[in-house]
Scaffold this motif. Structure first.
Motif, PDB file in Angstrom:
ATOM      1  N   SER A  81       0.835  -1.198   0.000  1.00  0.00           N
ATOM      2  CA  SER A  81       0.000   0.000   0.000  1.00  0.00           C
ATOM      3  C   SER A  81       0.870   1.249   0.000  1.00  0.00           C
ATOM      4  N   THR A  82       0.524   2.218  -0.847  1.00  0.00           N
ATOM      5  CA  THR A  82       1.268   3.477  -0.848  1.00  0.00           C
ATOM      6  C   THR A  82       0.853   4.344   0.338  1.00  0.00           C
ATOM      7  N   GLU A  83      -0.328   4.087   0.906  1.00  0.00           N
ATOM      8  CA  GLU A  83      -0.834   4.860   2.036  1.00  0.00           C
ATOM      9  C   GLU A  83      -0.294   4.355   3.368  1.00  0.00           C
ATOM     10  N   ASN A  84       0.058   3.068   3.416  1.00  0.00           N
ATOM     11  CA  ASN A  84       0.548   2.459   4.642  1.00  0.00           C
ATOM     12  C   ASN A  84       1.515   1.350   4.247  1.00  0.00           C
ATOM     13  N   SER A  85       2.802   1.635   4.256  1.00  0.00           N
ATOM     14  CA  SER A  85       3.798   0.685   3.751  1.00  0.00           C
ATOM     15  C   SER A  85       3.871  -0.608   4.562  1.00  0.00           C
ATOM     16  N   SER A  86       3.221  -0.648   5.724  1.00  0.00           N
ATOM     17  CA  SER A  86       3.200  -1.899   6.487  1.00  0.00           C
ATOM     18  C   SER A  86       2.120  -2.860   5.969  1.00  0.00           C
ATOM     19  N   LYS A  87       1.270  -2.394   5.045  1.00  0.00           N
ATOM     20  CA  LYS A  87       0.268  -3.259   4.417  1.00  0.00           C
ATOM     21  C   LYS A  87       0.871  -3.844   3.149  1.00  0.00           C
ATOM     22  N   GLN A  88       1.087  -5.153   3.181  1.00  0.00           N
ATOM     23  CA  GLN A  88       1.688  -5.771   2.011  1.00  0.00           C
ATOM     24  C   GLN A  88       1.261  -7.226   1.879  1.00  0.00           C
ATOM     25  N   LEU A  89       1.368  -7.705   0.658  1.00  0.00           N
ATOM     26  CA  LEU A  89       1.056  -9.090   0.340  1.00  0.00           C
ATOM     27  C   LEU A  89       2.108  -9.575  -0.643  1.00  0.00           C
ATOM     28  N   PHE A  90       2.705 -10.718  -0.326  1.00  0.00           N
ATOM     29  CA  PHE A  90       3.746 -11.275  -1.184  1.00  0.00           C
ATOM     30  C   PHE A  90       3.507 -12.771  -1.335  1.00  0.00           C
ATOM     31  N   ILE A  91       3.266 -13.176  -2.574  1.00  0.00           N
ATOM     32  CA  ILE A  91       3.094 -14.575  -2.938  1.00  0.00           C
ATOM     33  C   ILE A  91       4.189 -14.901  -3.938  1.00  0.00           C
ATOM     34  N   GLU A  92       4.893 -15.998  -3.728  1.00  0.00           N
ATOM     35  CA  GLU A  92       5.985 -16.408  -4.606  1.00  0.00           C
ATOM     36  C   GLU A  92       5.884 -17.914  -4.845  1.00  0.00           C
ATOM     37  N   ASP A  93       6.050 -18.321  -6.090  1.00  0.00           N
ATOM     38  CA  ASP A  93       5.956 -19.733  -6.472  1.00  0.00           C
ATOM     39  C   ASP A  93       4.654 -20.365  -5.988  1.00  0.00           C
ATOM     40  N   GLY A  94       3.571 -19.581  -6.003  1.00  0.00           N
ATOM     41  CA  GLY A  94       2.252 -20.081  -5.640  1.00  0.00           C
ATOM     42  C   GLY A  94       2.005 -20.249  -4.158  1.00  0.00           C
ATOM     43  N   GLU A  95       2.929 -19.770  -3.321  1.00  0.00           N
ATOM     44  CA  GLU A  95       2.785 -19.904  -1.875  1.00  0.00           C
ATOM     45  C   GLU A  95       2.798 -18.532  -1.198  1.00  0.00           C
ATOM     46  N   LEU A  96       1.983 -18.400  -0.162  1.00  0.00           N
ATOM     47  CA  LEU A  96       1.953 -17.171   0.621  1.00  0.00           C
ATOM     48  C   LEU A  96       3.267 -17.048   1.387  1.00  0.00           C
ATOM     49  N   ILE A  97       3.996 -15.983   1.124  1.00  0.00           N
ATOM     50  CA  ILE A  97       5.265 -15.721   1.807  1.00  0.00           C
ATOM     51  C   ILE A  97       5.056 -14.721   2.934  1.00  0.00           C
ATOM     52  N   GLU A  98       4.331 -13.640   2.621  1.00  0.00           N
ATOM     53  CA  GLU A  98       4.132 -12.587   3.611  1.00  0.00           C
ATOM     54  C   GLU A  98       2.788 -11.910   3.421  1.00  0.00           C
ATOM     55  N   ARG A  99       2.088 -11.725   4.507  1.00  0.00           N
ATOM     56  CA  ARG A  99       0.830 -10.973   4.524  1.00  0.00           C
ATOM     57  C   ARG A  99       0.832 -10.145   5.794  1.00  0.00           C
ATOM     58  N   ASP A 100       0.949  -8.842   5.653  1.00  0.00           N
ATOM     59  CA  ASP A 100       1.009  -7.952   6.811  1.00  0.00           C
ATOM     60  C   ASP A 100      -0.088  -6.903   6.743  1.00  0.00           C
ATOM     61  N   ASN A 101      -0.872  -6.824   7.804  1.00  0.00           N
ATOM     62  CA  ASN A 101      -1.864  -5.755   8.008  1.00  0.00           C
ATOM     63  C   ASN A 101      -2.933  -5.666   6.916  1.00  0.00           C
ATOM     64  N   ILE A 102      -3.188  -6.744   6.221  1.00  0.00           N
ATOM     65  CA  ILE A 102      -4.287  -6.767   5.236  1.00  0.00           C
ATOM     66  C   ILE A 102      -5.357  -7.679   5.800  1.00  0.00           C
TER      67      ILE A 102
END
Length: 102
Positions: A81-102
């Motif tokens: 998120s550009t409004e809150n950089s701590s909100k992020q989602l990262f999926i790599e190789d079809g697996e959830l790697i990181e999900r923060d504040n969403i």
């Protein structure tokens, strides 16, 4: 049964539900990477894939979900998120790697 980000494969529909639940439609995201599979003609997904080759782009929650809904599988997705950089989602190789504040 409703799919989640812990199910395999992670679908575009599951991502949209998570992103939409934690964000407003006009929230802007930095899309750093996207790679998907689709069972239909998904011109919006193809456009996003082409636009993020080697660079990032900004996109609203609504625009992102309007494209992701066509994805039968998310292979890679990297958004912050550009409004809150701590909100992020990262999926790599079809697996959830990181999900923060969403």
């Amino acid at each position: 049964m409703e799919s989640t980000l812990n199910d395999f494969p992670i679908t575009g529909e599951a991502c949209c539900k998570v992103i939409s639940k934690g964000s407003h439609p006009s929230e802007i995201w930095t899309l750093k990477d996207i790679e998907t599979m689709s069972n239909s003609d998904a011109g919006k997904l193809a456009f996003l894939w082409q636009e993020t080759r080697g660079k990032s782009m900004e996109i609203s929650t609504k625009e992102l979900c309007d494209a992701l809904i066509f994805a039968s599988q998310i292979i890679c997705l990297d958004i912050t998120s550009t409004e809150n950089s701590s909100k992020q989602l990262f999926i790599e190789d079809g697996e959830l790697i990181e999900r923060d504040n969403i």
